[in-house]
Scaffold this motif. Structure first.
Motif, PDB file in Angstrom:
ATOM      1  N   ALA A 150      -6.336  -5.676   1.352  1.00 28.72           N
ATOM      2  CA  ALA A 150      -5.986  -6.796   2.226  1.00 28.72           C
ATOM      3  C   ALA A 150      -6.125  -6.354   3.672  1.00 28.72           C
ATOM      4  O   ALA A 150      -6.090  -5.158   3.969  1.00 28.72           O
ATOM      5  N   THR A 151      -6.296  -7.331   4.570  1.00 29.12           N
ATOM      6  CA  THR A 151      -6.360  -6.987   5.999  1.00 29.12           C
ATOM      7  C   THR A 151      -5.010  -7.229   6.671  1.00 29.12           C
ATOM      8  O   THR A 151      -4.809  -6.852   7.815  1.00 29.12           O
ATOM      9  N   LYS A 152      -4.122  -7.919   5.959  1.00 29.95           N
ATOM     10  CA  LYS A 152      -2.786  -8.166   6.521  1.00 29.95           C
ATOM     11  C   LYS A 152      -1.738  -8.138   5.416  1.00 29.95           C
ATOM     12  O   LYS A 152      -2.009  -8.565   4.284  1.00 29.95           O
ATOM     13  N   ILE A 153      -0.570  -7.642   5.765  1.00 31.24           N
ATOM     14  CA  ILE A 153       0.552  -7.619   4.818  1.00 31.24           C
ATOM     15  C   ILE A 153       1.810  -7.985   5.602  1.00 31.24           C
ATOM     16  O   ILE A 153       2.254  -7.224   6.468  1.00 31.24           O
ATOM     17  N   ASP A 154       2.334  -9.158   5.310  1.00 27.46           N
ATOM     18  CA  ASP A 154       3.516  -9.634   6.020  1.00 27.46           C
ATOM     19  C   ASP A 154       4.714  -9.547   5.078  1.00 27.46           C
ATOM     20  O   ASP A 154       4.718 -10.204   4.032  1.00 27.46           O
ATOM     21  N   PHE A 155       5.713  -8.770   5.476  1.00 31.39           N
ATOM     22  CA  PHE A 155       6.865  -8.591   4.575  1.00 31.39           C
ATOM     23  C   PHE A 155       7.561  -9.916   4.276  1.00 31.39           C
ATOM     24  O   PHE A 155       8.163 -10.102   3.220  1.00 31.39           O
ATOM     25  N   GLU A 156       7.428 -10.870   5.213  1.00 33.63           N
ATOM     26  CA  GLU A 156       8.091 -12.171   5.022  1.00 33.63           C
ATOM     27  C   GLU A 156       7.518 -12.943   3.822  1.00 33.63           C
ATOM     28  O   GLU A 156       8.199 -13.778   3.240  1.00 33.63           O
ATOM     29  N   THR A 209       0.838  -1.214   2.206  1.00 34.74           N
ATOM     30  CA  THR A 209      -0.132  -0.728   3.208  1.00 34.74           C
ATOM     31  C   THR A 209      -0.688   0.633   2.770  1.00 34.74           C
ATOM     32  O   THR A 209      -1.879   0.889   2.899  1.00 34.74           O
ATOM     33  N   VAL A 220      -3.327   0.109   0.095  1.00 34.95           N
ATOM     34  CA  VAL A 220      -4.647  -0.324   0.596  1.00 34.95           C
ATOM     35  C   VAL A 220      -5.429   0.903   1.089  1.00 34.95           C
ATOM     36  O   VAL A 220      -6.618   1.063   0.789  1.00 34.95           O
TER      37      VAL A 220
END
Lengths: 117, 213
Positions: free
Chosen positions: B94-100, B120, B123
């Protein structure tokens, strides 16, 4: 919020460390590059991004397109592009990289990139 | 068309060279793809089919697989041919990982933050392991649009390393699935539509793997 967009020539990006690019992205800058990144550069960028993901910086949105992806391109034009790209050492096109908090999604159609902010 | 034939020729050549020089090395087949495309479900299907036991846990929460998981000495057979390899299940790229995003699944903030941190690292591990692969099954969710940066980056990196690959268009058991959309998006590659969950077309996948490596 002020929007900051940075245009970087591919030749300069190639010299720069992915870490520096990620630092700009972390500070909220959208980066435009006048070429398509090569796959290894994309992977490096994702790797560096993942190293600094935090509660405040969730990562990036990234998309690129190259001239040869355009539908109307003829075989001769593709060949011509290939020769030019070999000489220039870069894939002619465009890359957009932005912080995921600012660019929610980039939709890629064969002929255009659509940014959702 | 020309590009497709050139890529096939290049992959066959690379595969032949690999066979000559790496004959005694253990073969690693990796499962790569975006998050929640069904990589671990497929890994479990392969392991249950040939070893009688599962490899990893499957849930609907993104980034369930956050570490590389490997099952050694998996032997697949078809028509007198066989192949023994180590099956490597990788965390989704993934290019983004938002904990929310994890909070939506009922996780507490602390747990969600920890999961995001582990994801992260997952990845990064997945990307680092690319160089170790002898073949990769790129597992895509056929109900989602295949044209996204993660898929393009994975395929580009495999091509750049001359690693033979198969695109597995997973979840064909779902109504909104479209393997033809995957084929159209990636015309230069071999694509097979399967359901790792139900086992549909998985035997065809084994045949293709045996042919490819």
């Amino acid at each position: 919020m002020n929007l900051r967009i940075k245009l970087i020539p591919y030749e300069r990006l190639k010299r720069e460390d992915a870490k520096k690019l990620v630092k700009d992205l972390k500070e909220g800058t959208i980066i435009l590059v006048d070429a398509k990144l090569d796959p290894k550069e994309e992977a490096d960028l994702i790797e560096e991004t993942m190293k600094v993901v935090s509660t405040k910086f969730s990562g990036i949105e990234l998309s690129s397109m190259e001239l040869s992806e355009l539908k109307e391109t003829t075989n001769f034009e593709r060949f011509k592009n290939m020769v030019i790209e070999r000489i220039m050492g870069k894939k002619r096109g465009l890359t957009i990289i932005g912080p995921a908090k600012i660019i929610r999604k980039i939709e890629k159609n064969p002929e255009e990139l659509l940014l959702y902010m | 068309m020309v590009v497709k034939h050139f890529r096939r020729l290049k992959n066959r050549l690379a595969s032949a060279i690999r066979k000559v020089f790496k004959k005694k090395k253990e073969i690693k087949i990796g499962l790569y793809g975006p998050v929640n495309s069904g990589k671990t479900t497929l890994a479990n299907r392969i392991c249950v089919d040939w070893l009688g036991e599962e490899l990893g846990k499957v849930t609907s929460i993104p980034h369930e697989t956050r570490e590389i998981q490997m099952k050694e000495k998996v032997t697949i057979k078809d028509n007198g041919r066989s192949l023994t390899f180590n099956l490597v299940d990788t965390p989704g790229i993934a290019t983004k990982i938002d904990f929310e995003d994890f909070l939506k699944f009922g996780m507490k903030r602390k747990e969600a933050k920890e999961r995001a941190k582990e994801a992260t690292r997952g990845v990064i591990e997945s990307i680092k392991w690319l160089d170790k692969m002898d073949m990769v099954l790129v597992v895509l969710d056929s109900t989602r649009s295949p044209i996204n940066q993660v898929n393009i980056t994975i395929l580009g990196n495999l091509d750049a390393r001359n690693i033979p690959l198969l695109i597995v268009s997973n979840k064909v058991d779902l109504k909104s699935s479209s393997t033809s959309r995957v084929r159209t998006a990636f015309p230069g590659y071999d694509v097979i539509g399967i359901s790792a969950k139900t086992g549909a077309m998985v035997n065809e996948l084994y045949k293709m793997v045996l042919k490819k490596i």
